[in-house]
Design a protein around this motif. Sequence first.
Motif, PDB file in Angstrom:
ATOM      1  N   GLY A 123      52.186  37.983  39.881  1.00 37.10           N
ATOM      2  CA  GLY A 123      52.275  38.982  40.291  1.00 37.10           C
ATOM      3  C   GLY A 123      51.579  39.732  41.299  1.00 37.10           C
ATOM      4  O   GLY A 123      50.844  39.626  41.821  1.00 37.10           O
ATOM      5  N   ALA A 124      52.130  40.944  42.655  1.00 36.02           N
ATOM      6  CA  ALA A 124      51.828  41.260  43.484  1.00 36.02           C
ATOM      7  C   ALA A 124      50.508  41.799  43.145  1.00 36.02           C
ATOM      8  O   ALA A 124      50.036  42.669  42.767  1.00 36.02           O
ATOM      9  N   ASN A 125      50.002  41.108  44.692  1.00 35.02           N
ATOM     10  CA  ASN A 125      48.219  41.813  44.560  1.00 35.02           C
ATOM     11  C   ASN A 125      47.158  41.667  43.637  1.00 35.02           C
ATOM     12  O   ASN A 125      46.670  42.635  43.501  1.00 35.02           O
ATOM     13  N   SER A 126      47.694  40.955  42.982  1.00 35.55           N
ATOM     14  CA  SER A 126      46.636  40.915  42.317  1.00 35.55           C
ATOM     15  C   SER A 126      46.086  39.333  43.325  1.00 35.55           C
ATOM     16  O   SER A 126      46.163  39.029  43.289  1.00 35.55           O
ATOM     17  N   CYS A 127      44.837  39.655  41.781  1.00 39.60           N
ATOM     18  CA  CYS A 127      43.598  38.806  42.467  1.00 39.60           C
ATOM     19  C   CYS A 127      42.711  37.582  41.678  1.00 39.60           C
ATOM     20  O   CYS A 127      42.684  37.983  40.514  1.00 39.60           O
ATOM     21  N   VAL A 128      42.386  36.628  41.908  1.00 39.74           N
ATOM     22  CA  VAL A 128      41.637  35.737  41.119  1.00 39.74           C
ATOM     23  C   VAL A 128      40.791  34.991  41.818  1.00 39.74           C
ATOM     24  O   VAL A 128      40.963  34.241  42.980  1.00 39.74           O
ATOM     25  N   ASP A 129      38.925  35.539  42.209  1.00 36.99           N
ATOM     26  CA  ASP A 129      38.251  34.942  42.410  1.00 36.99           C
ATOM     27  C   ASP A 129      38.007  33.477  42.625  1.00 36.99           C
ATOM     28  O   ASP A 129      38.090  32.862  41.148  1.00 36.99           O
ATOM     29  N   LYS A 174      51.157  34.001  33.091  1.00 40.10           N
ATOM     30  CA  LYS A 174      51.505  34.721  33.375  1.00 40.10           C
ATOM     31  C   LYS A 174      50.596  35.836  34.114  1.00 40.10           C
ATOM     32  O   LYS A 174      50.689  36.545  32.790  1.00 40.10           O
ATOM     33  N   LEU A 175      50.439  36.519  34.486  1.00 42.00           N
ATOM     34  CA  LEU A 175      49.802  37.494  35.233  1.00 42.00           C
ATOM     35  C   LEU A 175      50.696  38.651  36.085  1.00 42.00           C
ATOM     36  O   LEU A 175      51.613  38.570  36.940  1.00 42.00           O
ATOM     37  N   ASP A 176      50.599  39.803  35.815  1.00 32.89           N
ATOM     38  CA  ASP A 176      51.318  40.626  36.254  1.00 32.89           C
ATOM     39  C   ASP A 176      50.863  41.009  37.442  1.00 32.89           C
ATOM     40  O   ASP A 176      49.846  40.684  37.801  1.00 32.89           O
ATOM     41  N   ASN A 177      51.579  42.987  38.193  1.00 34.04           N
ATOM     42  CA  ASN A 177      50.413  42.992  39.197  1.00 34.04           C
ATOM     43  C   ASN A 177      48.923  43.948  39.016  1.00 34.04           C
ATOM     44  O   ASN A 177      49.272  44.046  37.729  1.00 34.04           O
ATOM     45  N   LEU A 178      48.589  43.244  39.812  1.00 34.67           N
ATOM     46  CA  LEU A 178      47.307  44.261  39.848  1.00 34.67           C
ATOM     47  C   LEU A 178      46.365  43.854  39.108  1.00 34.67           C
ATOM     48  O   LEU A 178      45.914  44.657  38.589  1.00 34.67           O
ATOM     49  N   VAL A 179      46.535  42.745  38.840  1.00 36.72           N
ATOM     50  CA  VAL A 179      45.309  41.987  37.356  1.00 36.72           C
ATOM     51  C   VAL A 179      44.333  40.936  38.862  1.00 36.72           C
ATOM     52  O   VAL A 179      44.302  40.338  39.259  1.00 36.72           O
ATOM     53  N   GLN A 180      43.150  41.856  37.788  1.00 38.92           N
ATOM     54  CA  GLN A 180      41.811  41.486  38.239  1.00 38.92           C
ATOM     55  C   GLN A 180      41.493  40.134  37.601  1.00 38.92           C
ATOM     56  O   GLN A 180      40.819  39.856  36.478  1.00 38.92           O
ATOM     57  N   ILE A 181      41.078  38.964  37.878  1.00 41.28           N
ATOM     58  CA  ILE A 181      40.030  37.239  37.853  1.00 41.28           C
ATOM     59  C   ILE A 181      39.188  37.648  38.407  1.00 41.28           C
ATOM     60  O   ILE A 181      38.942  37.408  39.392  1.00 41.28           O
ATOM     61  N   GLY A 193      59.341  45.691  45.263  1.00 35.63           N
ATOM     62  CA  GLY A 193      60.632  44.615  45.238  1.00 35.63           C
ATOM     63  C   GLY A 193      59.963  42.915  44.782  1.00 35.63           C
ATOM     64  O   GLY A 193      60.904  42.260  44.583  1.00 35.63           O
ATOM     65  N   ALA A 194      58.824  43.107  44.101  1.00 30.66           N
ATOM     66  CA  ALA A 194      58.227  41.392  43.432  1.00 30.66           C
ATOM     67  C   ALA A 194      58.906  41.709  42.230  1.00 30.66           C
ATOM     68  O   ALA A 194      59.588  42.871  42.205  1.00 30.66           O
ATOM     69  N   ASP A 195      58.820  40.982  41.640  1.00 27.86           N
ATOM     70  CA  ASP A 195      59.946  40.690  40.328  1.00 27.86           C
ATOM     71  C   ASP A 195      58.952  40.809  39.147  1.00 27.86           C
ATOM     72  O   ASP A 195      57.791  41.347  39.117  1.00 27.86           O
ATOM     73  N   GLY A 196      59.544  42.112  38.663  1.00 27.65           N
ATOM     74  CA  GLY A 196      59.479  42.724  37.548  1.00 27.65           C
ATOM     75  C   GLY A 196      58.886  41.125  36.489  1.00 27.65           C
ATOM     76  O   GLY A 196      59.053  40.639  36.267  1.00 27.65           O
ATOM     77  N   PHE A 197      58.122  42.238  35.193  1.00 24.75           N
ATOM     78  CA  PHE A 197      57.343  41.141  34.823  1.00 24.75           C
ATOM     79  C   PHE A 197      58.105  40.931  33.462  1.00 24.75           C
ATOM     80  O   PHE A 197      57.578  41.792  31.730  1.00 24.75           O
ATOM     81  N   GLY A 198      59.122  39.666  33.451  1.00 23.32           N
ATOM     82  CA  GLY A 198      59.581  39.209  32.319  1.00 23.32           C
ATOM     83  C   GLY A 198      59.612  38.127  32.452  1.00 23.32           C
ATOM     84  O   GLY A 198      60.719  37.614  32.284  1.00 23.32           O
ATOM     85  N   PHE A 199      59.893  37.850  30.654  1.00 27.85           N
ATOM     86  CA  PHE A 199      59.467  36.975  30.523  1.00 27.85           C
ATOM     87  C   PHE A 199      60.103  36.389  28.770  1.00 27.85           C
ATOM     88  O   PHE A 199      60.023  37.388  28.076  1.00 27.85           O
TER      89      PHE A 199
END
Lengths: 300, 300, 300
Positions: free
Chosen positions: A171-177, A191-198, B136-142
């Motif tokens: 998802g938007a603005n998420s980060c995977v280092d 599946k990762l949603d927005n603003l997730v930090q890994i 407007g990124a996709d909502g988290f739906g699965f």
Amino acid sequence: MAQLARSAAACVIVGQAQREAAAARGAAIVCADPYLAYARLTQWWAAQLRRPAPAGVHPSAVVEPGARVHATACVGPLAHVAAGARIGAGAVVGAQSHVGEDAELGEHTRLAPRVVLGRGCRIGARGLLHSGVVIGADGFGFAPTNEAAGSRWEKIEQLGAVRIGDDVEIGANSCVDRGALEDTVLEDGVKLDNLVQIGHNVRVGAHSAFAGCVGVAGSARIGRHCTAGGGAIILGHLELVDHVHLSAATVVSRSILKPGLYSGAFPFDDNASWEKNAATLRQLHGLRERLRALERKTAP
Amino acid sequence: MAQLARSAAACVIVGQAQREAAAARGAAIVCADPYLAYARLTQWWAAQLRRPAPAGVHPSAVVEPGARVHATACVGPLAHVAAGARIGAGAVVGAQSHVGEDAELGEHTRLAPRVVLGRGCRIGARGLLHSGVVIGADGFGFAPTNEAAGSRWEKIEQLGAVRIGDDVEIGANSCVDRGALEDTVLEDGVKLDNLVQIGHNVRVGAHSAFAGCVGVAGSARIGRHCTAGGGAIILGHLELVDHVHLSAATVVSRSILKPGLYSGAFPFDDNASWEKNAATLRQLHGLRERLRALERKTAP
Amino acid sequence: MAQLARSAAACVIVGQAQREAAAARGAAIVCADPYLAYARLTQWWAAQLRRPAPAGVHPSAVVEPGARVHATACVGPLAHVAAGARIGAGAVVGAQSHVGEDAELGEHTRLAPRVVLGRGCRIGARGLLHSGVVIGADGFGFAPTNEAAGSRWEKIEQLGAVRIGDDVEIGANSCVDRGALEDTVLEDGVKLDNLVQIGHNVRVGAHSAFAGCVGVAGSARIGRHCTAGGGAIILGHLELVDHVHLSAATVVSRSILKPGLYSGAFPFDDNASWEKNAATLRQLHGLRERLRALERKTAP
């Protein structure tokens, strides 16, 4: 059933149990798993509505010498593909996205506008990275210098990369280092949603899904088919086995070796009640001691 | 009053109650609401200091055929405006920002550099989206496939968009997801700080304001004039009526149908005290049972 | 020691205490501080592996008239450097990054791809800002209008900037807001991980380090050599003295004037246990009253 009766939809998707009721009100699609059928219908619908990304490199994009872009791939306006990068068949590099040196984008994987896939990072097939995603920033690693004058932080260069499987969505603005020495890994179907930090060197098992604002600290190992509610935090170097589920805002401070649902949010309350309970919570250990003393006192 | 006496300012803005004290020390602006007057003074000051964005499309920007950009609007360097997008009078598309297909930017609304306003999303007049915002990124739906071999996630395409009212400001790197079928909505005058996450199909009522790192899960309905402190989390499908206020880090796990202030942070403490209290907290229900037993025992 | 025996590494870095054991198994580097030596080795290694950024401005970049770019600096593809900006010797503006009007980038400081350094903001030497960082978005400041018809929010223009010292590193998608009147300040050697939010007018003391998802509200003053674990939140207008350390997810709601380790996460548990304890927690103050009553009753 009440929802069904109230619905003004021309056609509904229902399970076997609602077959009669649905038929009574009009057109219906009856299937074993209506939610899954709904998902597939949205996919069909989206395919009708949306123009496919045109194959080819937009004239405003910058593709460096030595990058390989498949003839059926799309590189959008003002995108940047660095030397050594590989863009697979049918893949899309969205407008203003950046694909770093030697990075790889699998077949039919799409980067939305303004994504970063960093140097040497790889993602498999049919993936989708939303706008603002950053794959492959440096992991957070520093060694204290322990000087007499007061410690400074010496950077530990992050020499690994990020390796992402097939069918992964982020998802938007998420980060995977990127990893320190070895790679950070997201397995297939994550599946990762927005603003997730890994954090660096984390491994997330196949088909695990994390809601928005989840944070996973470095070197945690998450199993397959795990889920985490919004704002959950998993501390570093922990292990979560397969099929662990975390409620929203749970802070996981030690490994979880048994599948199940785990929780840890503070129960919210009106402010006045919370204040009284929170103040008492700071004396909780003392209360237990007083209870023990009473128990001893009243023991026969 | 002590602050007033100590101030070296050439002129101060004060309320009626401080009129005398302020006049005694020098120039003063006396008004009914000094904080509001200060806000308006900063606006005047900013207008003096900052060059207005020049009308027109920067030669390095990419405006696709079929996009409509008002003659008085500014499209900055390396920005991308896709087909069918509409940019209103006096609006600004910042450098390296992306306006998706059929998206709409209202009059005098500004996108800072590097913003994404996704396909079909609309924002009204006088808005301000800060750098890194993703609308407007996709909502988290699965939907889970529930296969015998182990469930996978089937994507639910997000067919709605995001609809934002007038006078809305959204902070850096915040995200507002598009709706699944209907739109996600931010009403007029909403203010979001940085790194805020708004899930699909959320509705945020007019003039509500959320501080940094707030997360709102899908389909929550927030009333008007609500506020949330930093890091608060609102779970999905809940309702908050008008004038609900959340303290920082509160996790809202059920609907709030009465206006007021709600809280839920764990009271922090020195680590040793916290450890003792946290350990006891895990036995709290048992302590209550022991207390009950004692009460029964000592009852006359 | 067990790790040492199991390692298949051709050479190991160890402290004096492991000298004998390490020598017994093969090549070894013995030093006073092995972790620090490891950090420096990774730096050497990275220097071998990575191509240095080429000096000069990429033809696709936009450098506005009046910007000053040092001859040894690199401005990457599709980057934008606004009027009045200064890029120091050996500095790197990554692909698609934006340096605002009158902003300053110190010597050998690097912006990764897709960073924003806002108007008038300054960063010193040898810094590193990762992708998606936003320096200098507006602080979150609004004055309520207190109208009879229902309050609106009047914007307080943020007239300060952000001032960052030397040797500062900031992780992906983190944000540091500009000050309202004075500047927001990060002192030398500060390290921020990903998705960190620093509010307006915060001051972070030298060599302090915050892990991912930390939020610091406006006008907080953090001392030197502080650390915060992931997801910690520091409320506004507080003071933390030097050498304060926060465990992950701690919510700091008042000033901390004594160095030490502070904590405040809710201890997670299996969901059933958590539910029972959380429900009881909402009655905690009442339990204390009942305990008191019992104590009085059983007092001699």
